[in-house]
Design a protein around this motif. Structure first.
Motif, PDB file in Angstrom:
ATOM      1  N   UNK A 105       0.831  -1.200   0.000  1.00  0.00           N
ATOM      2  CA  UNK A 105       0.000   0.000   0.000  1.00  0.00           C
ATOM      3  C   UNK A 105       0.867   1.252   0.000  1.00  0.00           C
ATOM      4  N   UNK A 106       0.462   2.234  -0.753  1.00  0.00           N
ATOM      5  CA  UNK A 106       1.253   3.460  -0.883  1.00  0.00           C
ATOM      6  C   UNK A 106       0.573   4.674  -0.264  1.00  0.00           C
ATOM      7  N   UNK A 107      -0.426   4.436   0.571  1.00  0.00           N
ATOM      8  CA  UNK A 107      -1.132   5.562   1.181  1.00  0.00           C
ATOM      9  C   UNK A 107      -0.280   6.138   2.311  1.00  0.00           C
ATOM     10  N   UNK A 108       0.029   7.422   2.225  1.00  0.00           N
ATOM     11  CA  UNK A 108       0.781   8.041   3.327  1.00  0.00           C
ATOM     12  C   UNK A 108      -0.040   8.072   4.613  1.00  0.00           C
ATOM     13  N   UNK A 109       0.632   8.192   5.730  1.00  0.00           N
ATOM     14  CA  UNK A 109      -0.044   8.314   7.020  1.00  0.00           C
ATOM     15  C   UNK A 109      -0.436   9.778   7.211  1.00  0.00           C
ATOM     16  N   UNK A 110      -1.713  10.059   7.077  1.00  0.00           N
ATOM     17  CA  UNK A 110      -2.227  11.424   7.215  1.00  0.00           C
ATOM     18  C   UNK A 110      -2.716  11.724   8.632  1.00  0.00           C
ATOM     19  N   UNK A 111      -2.567  10.793   9.553  1.00  0.00           N
ATOM     20  CA  UNK A 111      -3.197  10.899  10.868  1.00  0.00           C
ATOM     21  C   UNK A 111      -2.727  12.104  11.682  1.00  0.00           C
ATOM     22  N   UNK A 112      -1.543  12.603  11.445  1.00  0.00           N
ATOM     23  CA  UNK A 112      -1.052  13.721  12.257  1.00  0.00           C
ATOM     24  C   UNK A 112      -1.405  15.080  11.660  1.00  0.00           C
ATOM     25  N   UNK A 129     -10.012  15.798   0.137  1.00  0.00           N
ATOM     26  CA  UNK A 129      -9.164  15.418  -0.986  1.00  0.00           C
ATOM     27  C   UNK A 129      -7.818  14.945  -0.439  1.00  0.00           C
ATOM     28  N   UNK A 130      -7.371  13.836  -0.945  1.00  0.00           N
ATOM     29  CA  UNK A 130      -6.076  13.277  -0.576  1.00  0.00           C
ATOM     30  C   UNK A 130      -5.307  12.970  -1.851  1.00  0.00           C
ATOM     31  N   UNK A 131      -4.010  12.924  -1.729  1.00  0.00           N
ATOM     32  CA  UNK A 131      -3.201  12.575  -2.885  1.00  0.00           C
ATOM     33  C   UNK A 131      -2.359  11.346  -2.605  1.00  0.00           C
ATOM     34  N   UNK A 132      -2.159  10.554  -3.615  1.00  0.00           N
ATOM     35  CA  UNK A 132      -1.191   9.460  -3.531  1.00  0.00           C
ATOM     36  C   UNK A 132      -0.671   9.192  -4.932  1.00  0.00           C
ATOM     37  N   UNK A 133       0.538   8.685  -4.975  1.00  0.00           N
ATOM     38  CA  UNK A 133       1.225   8.477  -6.242  1.00  0.00           C
ATOM     39  C   UNK A 133       0.664   7.265  -6.971  1.00  0.00           C
ATOM     40  N   UNK A 134       0.322   7.446  -8.243  1.00  0.00           N
ATOM     41  CA  UNK A 134      -0.146   6.324  -9.062  1.00  0.00           C
ATOM     42  C   UNK A 134       0.791   6.081 -10.245  1.00  0.00           C
ATOM     43  N   UNK A 135       1.693   7.022 -10.492  1.00  0.00           N
ATOM     44  CA  UNK A 135       2.669   6.856 -11.569  1.00  0.00           C
ATOM     45  C   UNK A 135       3.864   7.748 -11.283  1.00  0.00           C
ATOM     46  N   UNK A 136       4.961   7.394 -11.872  1.00  0.00           N
ATOM     47  CA  UNK A 136       6.151   8.236 -11.775  1.00  0.00           C
ATOM     48  C   UNK A 136       6.746   8.335 -13.168  1.00  0.00           C
ATOM     49  N   UNK A 137       7.110   9.546 -13.535  1.00  0.00           N
ATOM     50  CA  UNK A 137       7.624   9.798 -14.867  1.00  0.00           C
ATOM     51  C   UNK A 137       6.480  10.156 -15.795  1.00  0.00           C
ATOM     52  N   UNK A 138       6.819  10.665 -16.941  1.00  0.00           N
ATOM     53  CA  UNK A 138       5.809  11.064 -17.926  1.00  0.00           C
ATOM     54  C   UNK A 138       6.334  10.705 -19.312  1.00  0.00           C
ATOM     55  N   UNK A 139       5.480  10.140 -20.153  1.00  0.00           N
ATOM     56  CA  UNK A 139       5.941   9.738 -21.487  1.00  0.00           C
ATOM     57  C   UNK A 139       6.118  10.909 -22.456  1.00  0.00           C
ATOM     58  N   UNK A 168      -3.741  -2.027  -6.981  1.00  0.00           N
ATOM     59  CA  UNK A 168      -3.301  -1.243  -5.824  1.00  0.00           C
ATOM     60  C   UNK A 168      -3.925   0.153  -5.826  1.00  0.00           C
ATOM     61  N   UNK A 169      -4.137   0.717  -7.016  1.00  0.00           N
ATOM     62  CA  UNK A 169      -4.803   2.018  -7.095  1.00  0.00           C
ATOM     63  C   UNK A 169      -6.211   1.906  -6.516  1.00  0.00           C
ATOM     64  N   UNK A 170      -6.948   0.897  -6.938  1.00  0.00           N
ATOM     65  CA  UNK A 170      -8.316   0.682  -6.433  1.00  0.00           C
ATOM     66  C   UNK A 170      -8.313   0.454  -4.922  1.00  0.00           C
ATOM     67  N   UNK A 171      -7.383  -0.381  -4.456  1.00  0.00           N
ATOM     68  CA  UNK A 171      -7.294  -0.689  -3.024  1.00  0.00           C
ATOM     69  C   UNK A 171      -7.002   0.582  -2.216  1.00  0.00           C
ATOM     70  N   UNK A 172      -6.069   1.384  -2.680  1.00  0.00           N
ATOM     71  CA  UNK A 172      -5.728   2.620  -1.976  1.00  0.00           C
ATOM     72  C   UNK A 172      -6.884   3.614  -1.966  1.00  0.00           C
ATOM     73  N   UNK A 173      -7.569   3.730  -3.088  1.00  0.00           N
ATOM     74  CA  UNK A 173      -8.724   4.634  -3.150  1.00  0.00           C
ATOM     75  C   UNK A 173      -9.810   4.184  -2.181  1.00  0.00           C
ATOM     76  N   UNK A 174     -10.050   2.889  -2.131  1.00  0.00           N
ATOM     77  CA  UNK A 174     -11.077   2.376  -1.228  1.00  0.00           C
ATOM     78  C   UNK A 174     -10.709   2.631   0.223  1.00  0.00           C
ATOM     79  N   UNK A 175      -9.447   2.468   0.575  1.00  0.00           N
ATOM     80  CA  UNK A 175      -9.009   2.741   1.952  1.00  0.00           C
ATOM     81  C   UNK A 175      -9.242   4.205   2.317  1.00  0.00           C
ATOM     82  N   UNK A 176      -8.939   5.123   1.396  1.00  0.00           N
ATOM     83  CA  UNK A 176      -9.149   6.537   1.663  1.00  0.00           C
ATOM     84  C   UNK A 176     -10.641   6.860   1.799  1.00  0.00           C
ATOM     85  N   UNK A 177     -11.461   6.249   0.973  1.00  0.00           N
ATOM     86  CA  UNK A 177     -12.909   6.469   1.043  1.00  0.00           C
ATOM     87  C   UNK A 177     -13.470   5.946   2.357  1.00  0.00           C
ATOM     88  N   UNK A 178     -12.988   4.789   2.796  1.00  0.00           N
ATOM     89  CA  UNK A 178     -13.482   4.172   4.023  1.00  0.00           C
ATOM     90  C   UNK A 178     -13.081   4.929   5.289  1.00  0.00           C
TER      91      UNK A 178
END
Length: 179
Positions: A105-112, A129-139, A168-178
């Protein structure tokens, strides 16, 4: 001095006036440090300049620092030796692959953070609104973007564009929504 990033230029307007204890190690990274490491380390304001991706280098810095070991040989790092007045320019590491970037999981700890930092207006309402990385670099190689220079700086070090697996993108989004 060339302007690679406005953030670095802004940093230089106040950073030299900050009193930092002599025994404190000062590390900088980011696009300016990656594309202009000689300029950044020569400023004398920073002890360590991270050139490129910092995940592995930062772990190595923390591990060696905690053990009291020498920090001058860490890849992706320019090291300013205060005692000798020398600068050591270490070689670059390979770019991290998808498995190394996103082991789990790549979700940062936002608790603090206070909730107010995540509230943004949109269409007349306030939303979390939260942010998390889904890609690195640009074509792409847009003329107005530093991405072209980053591609050149990372040439031969591995795949520049890496994406988080969709599961993992779906899993991370669901965790943030929950939450």
């Amino acid at each position: 001095m060339s302007c690679i990033s406005f953030e670095y230029q802004f940093l230089l307007t106040f950073f030299p006036d900050i009193h930092i204890p002599e025994e404190t190690l000062v590390l900088i990274g980011g696009i300016h440090a990656t594309l202009k490491p000689d300029e950044v380390i020569s400023s004398g304001l920073f002890d360590l300049v991270c050139v490129g991706e910092g995940e592995s280098a930062f772990v190595e810095i923390l591990t060696k620092f905690e053990k009291g070991q020498d920090l001058s040989d860490i890849k992706n790092i320019y090291f300013r030796d205060k005692n000798r007045g020398t600068i050591i320019k270490n070689p670059r590491r390979k770019l991290l692959n998808e498995n190394e970037l996103w082991k789990s999981s790549t979700i940062p700890d936002y608790s603090f953070f206070d909730e107010k930092y995540f509230l943004y207006p949109f269409d007349g309402k306030m939303y979390r609104r939260y942010g998390f990385e889904v890609a690195r670099g640009c074509p792409f190689s847009c003329t107005y973007c530093g991405n072209t220079a980053l591609k050149e700086a990372n040439k031969g070090l591995g795949r520049f564009v890496r994406t988080l697996p969709i599961e993992l993108i779906k899993e991370n989004m669901q965790k943030l929504i929950d939450d």
